[in-house]
Motif scaffolding. Structure first.
Motif, short mmCIF file in Angstrom:
data_model
loop_
_atom_site.label_atom_id
_atom_site.label_comp_id
_atom_site.label_asym_id
_atom_site.label_seq_id
_atom_site.Cartn_x
_atom_site.Cartn_y
_atom_site.Cartn_z
N GLU A 96 0.83 -1.21 0.00
CA GLU A 96 0.00 0.00 0.00
C GLU A 96 0.87 1.26 0.00
OE1 GLU A 96 -3.08 2.47 2.88
OE2 GLU A 96 -2.48 0.43 3.43
N ARG A 131 0.82 3.96 -3.15
CA ARG A 131 0.40 5.36 -2.96
C ARG A 131 1.50 6.31 -3.44
NH1 ARG A 131 -4.36 5.76 -0.55
NH2 ARG A 131 -5.08 4.13 0.89
N VAL A 135 -4.33 2.02 -9.23
CA VAL A 135 -5.48 2.02 -8.31
C VAL A 135 -6.05 0.62 -8.10
CG1 VAL A 135 -7.85 2.84 -7.99
CG2 VAL A 135 -6.06 4.44 -8.71
N LEU A 153 -3.76 -1.10 -5.77
CA LEU A 153 -3.91 -0.55 -4.42
C LEU A 153 -5.13 -1.15 -3.73
CD1 LEU A 153 -3.30 1.46 -2.13
CD2 LEU A 153 -4.60 3.18 -3.43
N PHE A 154 -6.23 -1.25 -4.45
CA PHE A 154 -7.45 -1.82 -3.87
C PHE A 154 -7.25 -3.29 -3.51
CE2 PHE A 154 -11.36 0.89 -4.13
CZ PHE A 154 -10.70 2.09 -4.34
N LEU A 202 -5.39 -3.36 -0.29
CA LEU A 202 -6.25 -2.99 0.84
C LEU A 202 -7.16 -4.14 1.24
CD1 LEU A 202 -7.19 0.68 -0.18
CD2 LEU A 202 -5.66 -0.03 1.66
N LYS A 221 -10.94 1.42 4.89
CA LYS A 221 -10.11 2.23 4.00
C LYS A 221 -10.66 2.21 2.58
CE LYS A 221 -5.44 2.19 6.01
NZ LYS A 221 -4.04 1.78 5.75
N ILE A 222 -11.10 1.03 2.15
CA ILE A 222 -11.61 0.92 0.78
C ILE A 222 -12.87 1.75 0.61
CG2 ILE A 222 -12.66 -0.70 -0.87
CD1 ILE A 222 -10.65 -2.79 0.15
N ASP A 241 -13.56 4.45 2.08
CA ASP A 241 -13.21 5.88 2.07
C ASP A 241 -12.24 6.26 0.96
OD1 ASP A 241 -14.76 6.02 4.34
OD2 ASP A 241 -13.06 5.89 5.73
N GLU A 242 -11.74 5.27 0.22
CA GLU A 242 -10.69 5.52 -0.77
C GLU A 242 -11.25 6.25 -1.99
OE1 GLU A 242 -7.37 6.11 -2.38
OE2 GLU A 242 -7.31 4.93 -0.54
N SER A 263 -9.40 7.42 -4.64
CA SER A 263 -8.64 7.27 -5.88
C SER A 263 -9.37 6.37 -6.89
CB SER A 263 -7.26 6.69 -5.59
OG SER A 263 -7.36 5.39 -5.03
N LYS A 278 -14.75 -3.54 -4.13
CA LYS A 278 -15.73 -2.94 -3.21
C LYS A 278 -16.85 -3.93 -2.89
CE LYS A 278 -15.06 1.94 -4.45
NZ LYS A 278 -15.68 3.14 -5.07
#
Length: 540
Positions: free
Chosen positions: A81, A85, A98, A101-102, A105, A113-114, A116-117, A119, A136
Protein backbone atom coordinates in the motif's frame (compact mmCIF):
# COMPACT_ATOMS: atom_id res chain seq x y z
CA UNK A 1 51.51 -8.69 -4.59
CA UNK A 2 49.79 -11.91 -5.58
CA UNK A 3 48.01 -12.01 -2.22
CA UNK A 4 46.95 -8.38 -2.64
CA UNK A 5 45.68 -9.12 -6.13
CA UNK A 6 43.67 -12.09 -4.88
CA UNK A 7 42.18 -9.98 -2.08
CA UNK A 8 41.29 -7.25 -4.56
CA UNK A 9 39.66 -9.81 -6.85
CA UNK A 10 37.73 -11.32 -3.94
CA UNK A 11 36.55 -7.87 -2.87
CA UNK A 12 35.37 -7.09 -6.37
CA UNK A 13 33.58 -10.45 -6.49
CA UNK A 14 31.73 -9.58 -3.25
CA UNK A 15 30.60 -6.31 -4.74
CA UNK A 16 29.60 -8.13 -7.91
CA UNK A 17 27.37 -10.42 -5.89
CA UNK A 18 25.74 -7.52 -4.09
CA UNK A 19 25.55 -4.92 -6.82
CA UNK A 20 25.71 -7.09 -9.95
CA UNK A 21 28.96 -5.43 -11.06
CA UNK A 22 31.99 -3.58 -9.69
CA UNK A 23 31.02 -0.52 -11.70
CA UNK A 24 27.42 -0.52 -10.37
CA UNK A 25 24.24 -1.24 -12.24
CA UNK A 26 21.76 1.30 -13.50
CA UNK A 27 18.17 1.39 -12.28
CA UNK A 28 17.10 0.10 -15.70
CA UNK A 29 19.12 -3.08 -15.32
CA UNK A 30 17.68 -3.76 -11.90
CA UNK A 31 14.16 -3.18 -13.24
CA UNK A 32 14.79 -5.48 -16.19
CA UNK A 33 16.03 -8.16 -13.81
CA UNK A 34 13.00 -7.65 -11.55
CA UNK A 35 10.61 -7.99 -14.50
CA UNK A 36 12.22 -11.30 -15.43
CA UNK A 37 11.64 -12.53 -11.85
CA UNK A 38 8.03 -11.28 -11.96
CA UNK A 39 7.46 -13.21 -15.19
CA UNK A 40 8.59 -16.38 -13.37
CA UNK A 41 6.45 -15.61 -10.31
CA UNK A 42 9.50 -15.11 -8.08
CA UNK A 43 8.22 -11.99 -6.35
CA UNK A 44 10.61 -12.01 -3.34
CA UNK A 45 13.56 -11.88 -5.76
CA UNK A 46 11.84 -9.10 -7.70
CA UNK A 47 11.40 -7.11 -4.48
CA UNK A 48 15.16 -7.26 -3.84
CA UNK A 49 15.98 -6.00 -7.33
CA UNK A 50 13.38 -3.24 -7.19
CA UNK A 51 14.69 -2.01 -3.83
CA UNK A 52 18.12 -1.84 -5.45
CA UNK A 53 16.59 0.14 -8.30
CA UNK A 54 15.08 2.61 -5.82
CA UNK A 55 18.54 3.38 -4.46
CA UNK A 56 19.42 4.76 -7.88
CA UNK A 57 16.01 6.23 -8.78
CA UNK A 58 13.82 6.92 -5.71
CA UNK A 59 11.40 9.09 -7.72
CA UNK A 60 10.78 6.52 -10.47
CA UNK A 61 7.00 5.97 -10.52
CA UNK A 62 7.22 2.66 -12.41
CA UNK A 63 9.68 1.23 -9.89
CA UNK A 64 7.34 2.21 -7.04
CA UNK A 65 4.43 0.54 -8.82
CA UNK A 66 6.34 -2.66 -9.58
CA UNK A 67 7.65 -2.80 -6.01
CA UNK A 68 4.15 -2.34 -4.59
CA UNK A 69 2.75 -5.05 -6.84
CA UNK A 70 5.60 -7.44 -6.01
CA UNK A 71 5.23 -6.80 -2.29
CA UNK A 72 1.52 -7.61 -2.52
CA UNK A 73 2.24 -10.81 -4.40
CA UNK A 74 4.88 -11.66 -1.79
CA UNK A 75 2.24 -11.49 0.94
CA UNK A 76 2.98 -8.03 2.37
CA UNK A 77 -0.06 -5.91 1.43
CA UNK A 78 0.65 -3.23 4.07
CA UNK A 79 4.07 -2.43 2.60
CA UNK A 80 2.54 -2.69 -0.88
CA UNK A 81 0.00 0.00 0.00
CA UNK A 82 2.80 2.44 0.90
CA UNK A 83 4.63 1.93 -2.41
CA UNK A 84 1.48 2.06 -4.53
CA UNK A 85 0.40 5.36 -2.96
CA UNK A 86 3.85 6.75 -3.76
CA UNK A 87 3.45 5.53 -7.35
CA UNK A 88 0.13 7.38 -7.57
CA UNK A 89 1.67 10.52 -6.11
CA UNK A 90 4.45 10.32 -8.72
CA UNK A 91 1.86 10.16 -11.50
CA UNK A 92 1.96 6.49 -12.52
CA UNK A 93 -0.93 5.11 -14.61
CA UNK A 94 -4.04 5.19 -12.37
CA UNK A 95 -5.67 2.37 -14.33
CA UNK A 96 -2.86 0.06 -13.26
CA UNK A 97 -2.04 1.48 -9.82
CA UNK A 98 -5.48 2.02 -8.31
CA UNK A 99 -6.76 -1.55 -8.88
CA UNK A 100 -3.50 -2.88 -7.41
CA UNK A 101 -3.91 -0.55 -4.42
CA UNK A 102 -7.45 -1.82 -3.87
CA UNK A 103 -6.20 -5.42 -4.02
CA UNK A 104 -3.60 -4.60 -1.36
CA UNK A 105 -6.25 -2.99 0.84
CA UNK A 106 -8.67 -5.91 0.60
CA UNK A 107 -5.86 -8.35 1.40
CA UNK A 108 -5.19 -6.36 4.58
CA UNK A 109 -8.83 -6.67 5.52
CA UNK A 110 -8.94 -2.86 5.39
CA UNK A 111 -12.61 -2.57 4.42
CA UNK A 112 -13.03 0.86 6.01
CA UNK A 113 -10.11 2.23 4.00
CA UNK A 114 -11.61 0.92 0.78
CA UNK A 115 -14.96 2.54 1.54
CA UNK A 116 -13.21 5.88 2.07
CA UNK A 117 -10.69 5.52 -0.77
CA UNK A 118 -11.27 8.32 -3.33
CA UNK A 119 -8.64 7.27 -5.88
CA UNK A 120 -11.03 4.68 -7.33
CA UNK A 121 -13.00 7.52 -8.91
CA UNK A 122 -9.97 8.40 -11.08
CA UNK A 123 -9.82 5.21 -13.15
CA UNK A 124 -11.02 5.50 -16.74
CA UNK A 125 -10.89 2.08 -18.45
CA UNK A 126 -13.69 -0.46 -18.07
CA UNK A 127 -11.18 -3.09 -16.90
CA UNK A 128 -9.92 -0.86 -14.07
CA UNK A 129 -13.44 0.24 -13.12
CA UNK A 130 -14.55 -3.41 -13.02
CA UNK A 131 -11.70 -4.39 -10.70
CA UNK A 132 -12.33 -1.48 -8.32
CA UNK A 133 -16.07 -2.23 -8.30
CA UNK A 134 -15.46 -5.94 -7.69
CA UNK A 135 -13.11 -5.21 -4.78
CA UNK A 136 -15.73 -2.94 -3.21
CA UNK A 137 -18.30 -5.72 -3.69
CA UNK A 138 -15.91 -8.11 -1.92
CA UNK A 139 -15.74 -5.72 1.04
CA UNK A 140 -19.55 -5.69 1.18
CA UNK A 141 -19.55 -9.49 1.05
CA UNK A 142 -17.04 -9.77 3.91
CA UNK A 143 -19.13 -7.28 5.88
CA UNK A 144 -22.22 -9.47 5.31
CA UNK A 145 -23.84 -6.71 3.23
CA UNK A 146 -24.93 -9.27 0.70
CA UNK A 147 -27.33 -7.25 -1.46
CA UNK A 148 -24.71 -4.53 -1.99
CA UNK A 149 -22.19 -7.25 -2.81
CA UNK A 150 -24.55 -8.85 -5.32
CA UNK A 151 -25.17 -5.52 -7.04
CA UNK A 152 -21.45 -4.72 -7.11
CA UNK A 153 -20.45 -8.03 -8.66
CA UNK A 154 -23.19 -7.59 -11.27
CA UNK A 155 -22.00 -4.08 -12.13
CA UNK A 156 -18.40 -5.28 -12.43
CA UNK A 157 -19.47 -8.06 -14.82
CA UNK A 158 -21.23 -5.50 -17.02
CA UNK A 159 -18.08 -3.39 -17.14
CA UNK A 160 -15.80 -6.35 -17.88
CA UNK A 161 -17.37 -9.84 -18.29
CA UNK A 162 -13.88 -11.37 -18.04
CA UNK A 163 -13.09 -9.84 -14.64
CA UNK A 164 -11.87 -12.75 -12.51
CA UNK A 165 -12.79 -11.22 -9.14
CA UNK A 166 -16.36 -10.53 -10.27
CA UNK A 167 -16.76 -14.05 -11.69
CA UNK A 168 -15.50 -15.55 -8.44
CA UNK A 169 -17.81 -13.18 -6.57
CA UNK A 170 -20.81 -14.55 -8.44
CA UNK A 171 -19.77 -18.04 -7.34
CA UNK A 172 -19.61 -16.84 -3.73
CA UNK A 173 -23.08 -15.34 -4.03
CA UNK A 174 -24.42 -18.63 -5.41
CA UNK A 175 -22.90 -20.46 -2.43
CA UNK A 176 -24.39 -17.92 -0.02
CA UNK A 177 -27.82 -18.36 -1.62
CA UNK A 178 -27.52 -22.13 -1.25
CA UNK A 179 -27.36 -22.65 -5.03
CA UNK A 180 -24.47 -25.08 -4.69
CA UNK A 181 -25.07 -26.88 -8.00
CA UNK A 182 -24.99 -23.53 -9.81
CA UNK A 183 -21.84 -22.57 -7.90
CA UNK A 184 -20.17 -25.80 -9.01
CA UNK A 185 -21.20 -25.14 -12.63
CA UNK A 186 -19.80 -21.60 -12.50
CA UNK A 187 -16.51 -22.83 -11.03
CA UNK A 188 -16.21 -25.50 -13.72
CA UNK A 189 -16.84 -22.86 -16.39
CA UNK A 190 -14.07 -20.67 -14.99
CA UNK A 191 -11.64 -23.59 -14.83
CA UNK A 192 -12.55 -24.66 -18.37
CA UNK A 193 -11.31 -21.33 -19.73
CA UNK A 194 -8.74 -20.60 -16.97
CA UNK A 195 -7.49 -23.97 -15.64
CA UNK A 196 -4.82 -22.22 -13.55
CA UNK A 197 -7.25 -19.92 -11.76
CA UNK A 198 -6.09 -20.25 -8.18
CA UNK A 199 -9.24 -18.56 -6.86
CA UNK A 200 -11.50 -21.01 -8.74
CA UNK A 201 -9.48 -23.98 -7.50
CA UNK A 202 -9.74 -22.67 -3.97
CA UNK A 203 -13.53 -22.46 -4.19
CA UNK A 204 -13.68 -25.90 -5.81
CA UNK A 205 -11.80 -27.17 -2.77
CA UNK A 206 -14.23 -25.30 -0.51
CA UNK A 207 -17.17 -27.01 -2.24
CA UNK A 208 -15.52 -30.41 -1.77
CA UNK A 209 -15.00 -29.59 1.89
CA UNK A 210 -18.63 -28.52 2.27
CA UNK A 211 -19.69 -31.92 0.89
CA UNK A 212 -17.51 -33.69 3.43
CA UNK A 213 -14.98 -34.73 0.77
CA UNK A 214 -11.93 -33.84 2.83
CA UNK A 215 -9.33 -35.68 0.74
CA UNK A 216 -10.59 -34.14 -2.52
CA UNK A 217 -10.61 -30.67 -0.94
CA UNK A 218 -7.04 -30.98 0.30
CA UNK A 219 -5.88 -32.32 -3.08
CA UNK A 220 -7.53 -29.40 -4.91
CA UNK A 221 -6.01 -26.81 -2.58
CA UNK A 222 -2.60 -28.42 -3.09
CA UNK A 223 -3.07 -28.08 -6.86
CA UNK A 224 -3.71 -24.37 -6.37
CA UNK A 225 -0.54 -24.00 -4.29
CA UNK A 226 1.53 -25.73 -6.98
CA UNK A 227 0.37 -23.04 -9.39
CA UNK A 228 0.91 -20.18 -6.93
CA UNK A 229 3.21 -21.22 -4.03
CA UNK A 230 2.45 -18.06 -2.04
CA UNK A 231 -1.35 -18.19 -2.45
CA UNK A 232 -2.13 -17.07 1.08
CA UNK A 233 -5.90 -17.49 0.84
CA UNK A 234 -5.46 -21.12 -0.19
CA UNK A 235 -3.21 -21.79 2.78
CA UNK A 236 -5.88 -20.15 4.97
CA UNK A 237 -8.24 -22.91 3.82
CA UNK A 238 -5.76 -25.80 3.64
CA UNK A 239 -3.90 -25.52 6.94
CA UNK A 240 -6.98 -25.19 9.20
CA UNK A 241 -8.46 -28.20 7.36
CA UNK A 242 -5.33 -30.21 8.16
CA UNK A 243 -5.60 -29.10 11.80
CA UNK A 244 -9.25 -30.20 11.93
CA UNK A 245 -8.20 -33.57 10.48
CA UNK A 246 -5.60 -33.89 13.28
CA UNK A 247 -2.83 -33.91 10.65
CA UNK A 248 -0.56 -31.60 12.62
CA UNK A 249 2.57 -32.89 10.88
CA UNK A 250 1.05 -31.99 7.50
CA UNK A 251 -0.06 -28.59 8.80
CA UNK A 252 3.44 -27.93 10.20
CA UNK A 253 5.02 -28.82 6.84
CA UNK A 254 2.68 -26.43 5.02
CA UNK A 255 3.50 -23.63 7.46
CA UNK A 256 7.22 -24.25 6.87
CA UNK A 257 6.66 -23.92 3.11
CA UNK A 258 4.63 -20.75 3.60
CA UNK A 259 7.38 -19.21 5.71
CA UNK A 260 9.71 -19.57 2.72
CA UNK A 261 7.30 -18.15 0.14
CA UNK A 262 5.63 -15.40 2.19
CA UNK A 263 7.76 -14.75 5.30
CA UNK A 264 6.41 -12.10 7.64
CA UNK A 265 2.98 -11.92 5.97
CA UNK A 266 0.14 -11.62 8.52
CA UNK A 267 -1.58 -14.84 7.31
CA UNK A 268 1.75 -16.68 7.63
CA UNK A 269 2.18 -15.57 11.25
CA UNK A 270 -1.49 -16.35 11.94
CA UNK A 271 -1.27 -19.89 10.57
CA UNK A 272 1.99 -20.49 12.40
CA UNK A 273 0.28 -19.42 15.65
CA UNK A 274 -2.77 -21.58 14.87
CA UNK A 275 -0.73 -24.74 14.34
CA UNK A 276 1.45 -23.99 17.37
CA UNK A 277 -1.66 -23.52 19.52
CA UNK A 278 -3.18 -26.73 18.14
CA UNK A 279 -0.06 -28.60 19.25
CA UNK A 280 -0.67 -27.42 22.80
CA UNK A 281 2.09 -24.78 22.86
CA UNK A 282 -0.15 -21.96 24.09
CA UNK A 283 2.65 -19.69 25.36
CA UNK A 284 4.57 -19.84 22.08
CA UNK A 285 1.34 -19.35 20.15
CA UNK A 286 0.54 -16.28 22.25
CA UNK A 287 3.86 -14.67 21.35
CA UNK A 288 3.18 -15.28 17.67
CA UNK A 289 -0.32 -13.82 18.03
CA UNK A 290 1.08 -10.72 19.73
CA UNK A 291 3.66 -10.37 16.95
CA UNK A 292 0.83 -10.62 14.40
CA UNK A 293 -1.32 -7.97 16.07
CA UNK A 294 1.63 -5.55 16.17
CA UNK A 295 1.75 -5.55 12.38
CA UNK A 296 -1.97 -6.05 11.75
CA UNK A 297 -3.94 -4.87 14.81
CA UNK A 298 -7.31 -5.18 13.04
CA UNK A 299 -6.73 -8.61 11.47
CA UNK A 300 -9.91 -10.43 12.54
CA UNK A 301 -8.61 -14.04 12.36
CA UNK A 302 -5.61 -12.94 14.44
CA UNK A 303 -7.80 -11.22 17.03
CA UNK A 304 -10.02 -14.31 17.30
CA UNK A 305 -7.05 -16.63 17.72
CA UNK A 306 -5.42 -14.28 20.26
CA UNK A 307 -8.69 -14.18 22.21
CA UNK A 308 -8.91 -17.98 22.20
CA UNK A 309 -5.31 -18.33 23.40
CA UNK A 310 -5.69 -15.78 26.20
CA UNK A 311 -8.97 -17.47 27.23
CA UNK A 312 -7.21 -20.83 27.52
CA UNK A 313 -4.34 -19.24 29.46
CA UNK A 314 -6.91 -17.71 31.87
CA UNK A 315 -5.96 -14.14 30.92
CA UNK A 316 -9.59 -13.15 30.68
CA UNK A 317 -9.25 -9.36 30.50
CA UNK A 318 -6.98 -9.63 27.46
CA UNK A 319 -9.23 -12.28 25.94
CA UNK A 320 -12.24 -9.99 26.38
CA UNK A 321 -10.40 -7.07 24.71
CA UNK A 322 -9.62 -9.14 21.60
CA UNK A 323 -13.00 -10.88 21.39
CA UNK A 324 -15.03 -7.68 21.76
CA UNK A 325 -13.35 -6.40 18.60
CA UNK A 326 -14.17 -9.62 16.75
CA UNK A 327 -17.81 -9.59 17.86
CA UNK A 328 -18.13 -5.93 16.80
CA UNK A 329 -16.80 -6.82 13.34
CA UNK A 330 -18.75 -10.10 13.03
CA UNK A 331 -21.90 -9.60 15.12
CA UNK A 332 -23.75 -12.54 13.53
CA UNK A 333 -20.97 -15.13 13.96
CA UNK A 334 -21.74 -17.60 16.75
CA UNK A 335 -18.27 -18.91 17.59
CA UNK A 336 -16.61 -15.61 18.67
CA UNK A 337 -19.65 -14.77 20.80
CA UNK A 338 -19.56 -18.22 22.43
CA UNK A 339 -15.94 -17.62 23.37
CA UNK A 340 -16.83 -14.17 24.71
CA UNK A 341 -19.65 -15.58 26.87
CA UNK A 342 -17.23 -18.17 28.24
CA UNK A 343 -14.69 -15.42 28.95
CA UNK A 344 -17.23 -13.33 30.89
CA UNK A 345 -18.33 -16.41 32.80
CA UNK A 346 -14.84 -17.47 33.82
CA UNK A 347 -13.85 -13.96 34.83
CA UNK A 348 -16.88 -13.82 37.15
CA UNK A 349 -18.83 -11.25 35.12
CA UNK A 350 -22.16 -13.08 35.20
CA UNK A 351 -24.24 -10.07 34.11
CA UNK A 352 -22.25 -9.59 30.88
CA UNK A 353 -22.27 -13.34 30.28
CA UNK A 354 -26.08 -13.37 30.44
CA UNK A 355 -26.35 -10.31 28.18
CA UNK A 356 -24.13 -11.81 25.47
CA UNK A 357 -25.72 -15.24 25.88
CA UNK A 358 -29.16 -13.77 25.06
CA UNK A 359 -27.80 -12.72 21.63
CA UNK A 360 -26.03 -16.06 21.11
CA UNK A 361 -29.24 -17.96 21.90
CA UNK A 362 -30.90 -16.24 18.93
CA UNK A 363 -27.94 -16.87 16.58
CA UNK A 364 -27.45 -20.59 17.30
CA UNK A 365 -30.16 -21.79 19.70
CA UNK A 366 -29.85 -25.55 19.13
CA UNK A 367 -26.09 -25.98 18.87
CA UNK A 368 -24.60 -28.16 21.64
CA UNK A 369 -22.04 -25.46 22.48
CA UNK A 370 -24.81 -22.89 23.02
CA UNK A 371 -26.81 -25.32 25.17
CA UNK A 372 -23.64 -25.97 27.17
CA UNK A 373 -23.17 -22.25 27.83
CA UNK A 374 -26.81 -21.82 28.84
CA UNK A 375 -26.24 -24.63 31.31
CA UNK A 376 -22.98 -23.14 32.57
CA UNK A 377 -24.58 -19.74 33.18
CA UNK A 378 -27.40 -21.51 35.01
CA UNK A 379 -24.82 -23.36 37.11
CA UNK A 380 -23.13 -20.08 38.00
CA UNK A 381 -26.58 -18.74 38.97
CA UNK A 382 -27.18 -21.81 41.21
CA UNK A 383 -30.06 -22.91 38.98
CA UNK A 384 -29.41 -26.66 38.86
CA UNK A 385 -32.68 -27.59 37.15
CA UNK A 386 -32.14 -25.27 34.17
CA UNK A 387 -28.50 -26.33 33.96
CA UNK A 388 -29.37 -30.04 33.93
CA UNK A 389 -32.12 -29.55 31.34
CA UNK A 390 -29.78 -27.83 28.89
CA UNK A 391 -26.88 -30.21 29.51
CA UNK A 392 -29.24 -33.14 28.83
CA UNK A 393 -30.24 -31.52 25.51
CA UNK A 394 -26.58 -31.02 24.64
CA UNK A 395 -25.80 -34.63 25.60
CA UNK A 396 -28.46 -35.90 23.18
CA UNK A 397 -26.88 -33.90 20.35
CA UNK A 398 -23.29 -34.80 21.31
CA UNK A 399 -23.46 -38.12 23.19
CA UNK A 400 -19.69 -38.75 23.02
CA UNK A 401 -18.68 -35.33 24.31
CA UNK A 402 -16.94 -35.85 27.67
CA UNK A 403 -17.24 -32.17 28.54
CA UNK A 404 -21.03 -32.37 28.22
CA UNK A 405 -21.10 -35.35 30.57
CA UNK A 406 -18.97 -33.46 33.07
CA UNK A 407 -21.26 -30.45 33.02
CA UNK A 408 -24.32 -32.68 33.44
CA UNK A 409 -22.67 -34.24 36.47
CA UNK A 410 -22.04 -30.76 37.90
CA UNK A 411 -25.74 -29.95 37.49
CA UNK A 412 -26.65 -33.20 39.21
CA UNK A 413 -24.38 -32.25 42.11
CA UNK A 414 -26.17 -28.94 42.39
CA UNK A 415 -29.54 -30.74 42.41
CA UNK A 416 -28.30 -33.12 45.12
CA UNK A 417 -27.98 -36.27 42.94
CA UNK A 418 -24.52 -36.91 44.39
CA UNK A 419 -24.06 -40.62 43.69
CA UNK A 420 -25.11 -40.35 40.05
CA UNK A 421 -22.92 -37.26 39.60
CA UNK A 422 -19.84 -38.97 41.05
CA UNK A 423 -20.36 -42.00 38.80
CA UNK A 424 -20.58 -39.70 35.76
CA UNK A 425 -17.48 -37.74 36.78
CA UNK A 426 -15.42 -40.87 37.34
CA UNK A 427 -16.51 -42.19 33.94
CA UNK A 428 -15.69 -38.86 32.27
CA UNK A 429 -12.26 -38.79 33.94
CA UNK A 430 -11.47 -42.32 32.79
CA UNK A 431 -12.60 -41.53 29.22
CA UNK A 432 -10.50 -38.38 28.86
CA UNK A 433 -6.75 -38.60 29.35
CA UNK A 434 -6.15 -35.01 28.19
CA UNK A 435 -8.61 -32.74 29.98
CA UNK A 436 -8.95 -32.37 33.74
CA UNK A 437 -12.37 -30.81 34.17
CA UNK A 438 -14.03 -33.96 35.53
CA UNK A 439 -11.14 -34.59 37.92
CA UNK A 440 -11.21 -31.03 39.26
CA UNK A 441 -14.97 -31.20 39.76
CA UNK A 442 -14.53 -34.39 41.78
CA UNK A 443 -11.77 -32.82 43.87
CA UNK A 444 -13.84 -29.69 44.45
CA UNK A 445 -16.82 -31.79 45.57
CA UNK A 446 -14.72 -33.80 48.03
CA UNK A 447 -13.15 -30.63 49.44
CA UNK A 448 -16.58 -29.06 49.98
CA UNK A 449 -17.66 -32.27 51.70
CA UNK A 450 -14.42 -32.07 53.76
CA UNK A 451 -13.50 -35.58 52.64
CA UNK A 452 -9.79 -34.85 52.43
CA UNK A 453 -8.79 -38.47 51.90
CA UNK A 454 -10.86 -38.83 48.72
CA UNK A 455 -9.85 -35.35 47.59
CA UNK A 456 -6.18 -36.35 47.96
CA UNK A 457 -6.78 -39.62 46.08
CA UNK A 458 -8.48 -37.75 43.22
CA UNK A 459 -5.66 -35.16 43.13
CA UNK A 460 -3.01 -37.91 43.04
CA UNK A 461 -4.90 -39.59 40.18
CA UNK A 462 -4.95 -36.30 38.27
CA UNK A 463 -1.18 -35.84 38.69
CA UNK A 464 -0.58 -39.42 37.51
CA UNK A 465 -2.67 -38.64 34.43
CA UNK A 466 -0.92 -35.31 33.78
CA UNK A 467 2.50 -35.47 35.47
CA UNK A 468 3.88 -32.48 33.53
CA UNK A 469 0.86 -30.24 34.00
CA UNK A 470 1.31 -27.16 36.18
CA UNK A 471 -2.47 -26.86 36.80
CA UNK A 472 -2.66 -30.52 37.89
CA UNK A 473 0.19 -30.17 40.37
CA UNK A 474 -1.17 -26.84 41.63
CA UNK A 475 -4.55 -28.53 42.19
CA UNK A 476 -2.79 -31.11 44.36
CA UNK A 477 -1.27 -28.19 46.25
CA UNK A 478 -4.73 -26.71 46.86
CA UNK A 479 -5.87 -30.01 48.38
CA UNK A 480 -2.81 -30.03 50.64
CA UNK A 481 -3.50 -26.40 51.54
CA UNK A 482 -7.11 -27.23 52.46
CA UNK A 483 -5.75 -30.03 54.66
CA UNK A 484 -3.34 -27.50 56.28
CA UNK A 485 -0.34 -29.42 55.00
CA UNK A 486 1.45 -26.14 54.31
CA UNK A 487 4.95 -27.47 53.66
CA UNK A 488 3.85 -29.98 51.00
CA UNK A 489 1.43 -27.43 49.53
CA UNK A 490 4.33 -25.00 49.08
CA UNK A 491 6.39 -27.76 47.42
CA UNK A 492 3.54 -28.51 44.99
CA UNK A 493 3.07 -24.86 44.03
CA UNK A 494 6.82 -24.44 43.54
CA UNK A 495 6.88 -27.55 41.32
CA UNK A 496 4.01 -26.11 39.27
CA UNK A 497 5.94 -22.85 38.79
CA UNK A 498 9.03 -24.76 37.72
CA UNK A 499 6.94 -26.38 34.98
CA UNK A 500 5.33 -23.07 34.01
CA UNK A 501 7.02 -19.94 35.44
CA UNK A 502 4.08 -17.76 34.30
CA UNK A 503 1.30 -19.86 35.89
CA UNK A 504 -0.52 -17.23 37.97
CA UNK A 505 -2.60 -19.49 40.29
CA UNK A 506 0.55 -21.20 41.63
CA UNK A 507 2.31 -17.86 42.18
CA UNK A 508 -0.82 -16.46 43.86
CA UNK A 509 -0.98 -19.45 46.23
CA UNK A 510 2.70 -19.09 47.10
CA UNK A 511 2.19 -15.37 47.73
CA UNK A 512 -0.69 -16.23 50.07
CA UNK A 513 1.58 -18.64 51.95
CA UNK A 514 4.27 -15.94 52.11
CA UNK A 515 1.75 -13.51 53.61
CA UNK A 516 0.68 -16.16 56.11
CA UNK A 517 4.33 -16.36 57.18
CA UNK A 518 4.52 -12.52 57.34
CA UNK A 519 6.90 -12.42 54.35
CA UNK A 520 5.36 -9.48 52.51
CA UNK A 521 8.41 -8.72 50.35
CA UNK A 522 8.53 -12.35 49.19
CA UNK A 523 4.85 -12.19 48.26
CA UNK A 524 5.42 -9.02 46.22
CA UNK A 525 8.40 -10.61 44.50
CA UNK A 526 6.21 -13.47 43.24
CA UNK A 527 4.25 -10.99 41.13
CA UNK A 528 7.32 -9.04 40.07
CA UNK A 529 8.81 -12.29 38.76
CA UNK A 530 5.63 -13.01 36.81
CA UNK A 531 5.67 -9.54 35.25
CA UNK A 532 9.34 -9.85 34.37
CA UNK A 533 8.49 -12.96 32.37
CA UNK A 534 5.21 -11.64 30.96
CA UNK A 535 4.77 -7.84 31.23
CA UNK A 536 1.22 -8.05 29.83
CA UNK A 537 0.00 -10.44 32.53
CA UNK A 538 -3.01 -8.43 33.78
CA UNK A 539 -3.66 -10.61 36.85
CA UNK A 540 -0.10 -10.14 38.07
Amino acid sequence: MRIAARLLAAGCLSVLLVLSGCKGDSSENFVASAKSFIAKGDYPAAVIQLKNALQAAPEDAEVRYLLGSSLRNSGDPAAAEIELRKALALGYDVNLTVPELFRALVEQGAGRKIRDEASGDRVTTNAAKAEVTAVKAEVHFMGREFEQARAGYGEAMKLDPANARARIGQVRMAIFDGRLDEAQTLVDQILATSPESVEALQIKGDLFSNDGKKAEAIQTWNEAIKIKPNALNVYLALIPALVRNKDLDGATAQVATLKKTAPGAPPTIYLDALVTFSKGNAKEARELARQLLKVSPDYIPGLLLAGSIEHDLQNYLQAEEHLQKVVSALPEQAYPRRLLVSTFLRSGNLAKAKESLAILSKLAPDEPSTLMLIGEVALASKDGATAARNFEKAAKRAPDNVSVQTRLAQANLLKGDVEQAIDMLEAASAADSIHSEADITLISHYLQARDFTKAQQAADALVRKQPSSAPAIATKGLVQLAHRDYDNARKSFESALQLDPTFVPAARSLAALDLRDKKVDSAKQRYRDLLARDPKQVSA
